[in-house]
Design a protein around this motif. Structure first.
Motif, short mmCIF file in Angstrom:
data_model
loop_
_atom_site.label_atom_id
_atom_site.label_comp_id
_atom_site.label_asym_id
_atom_site.label_seq_id
_atom_site.Cartn_x
_atom_site.Cartn_y
_atom_site.Cartn_z
N HIS A 165 0.84 -1.21 0.00
CA HIS A 165 0.00 0.00 0.00
C HIS A 165 0.87 1.26 0.00
N GLN A 166 1.93 1.23 -0.78
CA GLN A 166 2.89 2.34 -0.78
C GLN A 166 2.35 3.62 -1.40
N GLU A 167 1.19 3.51 -2.07
CA GLU A 167 0.61 4.74 -2.64
C GLU A 167 0.06 5.65 -1.54
N GLN A 168 -0.11 5.10 -0.34
CA GLN A 168 -0.60 5.90 0.77
C GLN A 168 0.58 6.65 1.43
#
Length: 357
Positions: A154-157
């Motif tokens: 979930h690195q887009e967060q």
């Protein structure tokens, strides 16, 4: 020797038949170790918050059983098994909410049942307690990697996280549950900063978690509990990562008071809630959070700070845990695997040893 003695931060040591507990009431100003040679001293250490954190309480109790057996066997080798049951019940009553305590005592009771009356149980019971200790450290490291993997997916967060209370090396055998995930994520360069709730009335966040993060060189921002929603609104916080003291069969989570409101705030601000706990924290005999006995502690903990009275003379509520409903939990991370949106069927599958990851 204590298992995995390379750990920089630890709360429990076992040395030459003596249990040493780091007095967490005095951190971060003083590092004082309390020596326990009798079960009564272990009971006092758990009850009086010398040692705290569900896994650490369970480990301390396991060593306490070994100490109790040593004393009872020396007094009466033929009847020690019946006599030691009094000590086991004292240990079990020392803190009522954390299920790891009763879990560890159950494991030790099972070992005791296998002994013959005239045989000295101390060495083998101490070795079994050390195995519980080492297994907790290993479980924490597995959970750290599993939790970090979720963050990586979930690195887009945002690259900042929040935690509440202390679910680190001080609360466990070593490494930590929630802080174990944070440690692993920091090592893998997945996060930039940790927001730490101070955690009234014992200040586990400001005294313990902030201290642990400082020891590890992980950037931390400390704030009062009531600033949490503001921090979520104004900082790139993507996850609230917490431990647990008891998780029911339906997935409801008892944790340090204040966790429930963080879960609601995280939902509103689009942050995920990750609960990190070993399977020894799962209470499959209890369905719902309402059935968990919530420990209520003395009013003075709220009315006083560092020995100075700060509160007016009114009635005080001091529940030290609250229950977060399962439907607010995004991920439950255990050493057996990860559950997205926990419920009874998923937890039963996990506990039947089928891998969830």
């Amino acid at each position: 020797m204590t298992p995995d003695s390379t750990m920089k931060v630890k709360a429990i040591e076992w040395q030459a038949g003596t249990l040493l507990l780091l007095d967490q009431r005095l951190l971060p100003h003083q590092e004082v170790w309390v020596k326990c040679n009798r079960v009564e001293e272990v009971v006092a250490g758990i009850r009086d918050m010398v040692v705290r954190g569900a896994p650490a309480i369970g480990i301390a109790a396991a060593y306490g059983v070994a100490l109790a057996a040593r004393t009872r066997f020396a007094a009466d080798p033929d009847n020690w098994k019946a006599d030691v049951e009094v000590d086991l019940q004292l240990l079990e009553a020392s803190r009522p909410t954390a299920v790891n305590l009763s879990w560890a005592i159950k494991q030790m009771r099972r070992q005791i049942q296998g002994f013959q009356q005239g045989r000295d149980p101390f060495r083998l019971l101490a070795e079994f307690a050390a195995r519980i200790h080492q297994a907790d450290i290993e479980a924490n490291k597995v959970m750290g990697q599993l939790g970090a993997k979720i963050l990586a997916e979930h690195q887009e967060q945002g690259r900042e996280v929040m935690t509440h209370c202390n679910a680190g090396a001080l609360a466990t055998g070593g490494y930590g549950t929630a802080l174990g995930v944070i440690r692993a994520a920091w090592e893998q360069k997945l996060i930039d900063r940790v927001h730490v709730n101070e955690t009234r009335p014992w200040w586990q966040g400001s005294r313990l978690t902030a201290w642990e993060l400082q020891q590890e060189g992980i950037p931390a921002t400390l704030h009062v509990d009531s600033a949490a929603a503001h921090q979520m609104k104004t900082s790139p916080i993507s996850w609230v990562i917490v431990g647990a003291d008891r998780i029911t069969a339906e997935g409801d989570v008892a944790n340090k008071i204040g966790t429930y409101q963080l879960a609601i705030q995280a939902l509103h601000h689009g942050a995920g809630l990750m609960v990190v706990a070993p399977t020894s924290t799962l209470d499959m005999d209890l369905d719902y959070g309402e059935d968990i006995q919530i420990e209520e502690r003395a009013a003075d903990e709220v009315l006083y700070a560092a020995g100075q009275r700060i509160g007016a003379d009114v009635e005080v509520a001091n529940p030290v845990f609250d229950v977060t409903p399962a439907d607010l939990v995004d991920y439950l991370v255990t050493e057996k695997g990860v559950i997205h949106r926990p419920d009874k069927a998923k937890l039963q599958k996990l506990m039947s040893h089928k891998s969830m990851h």
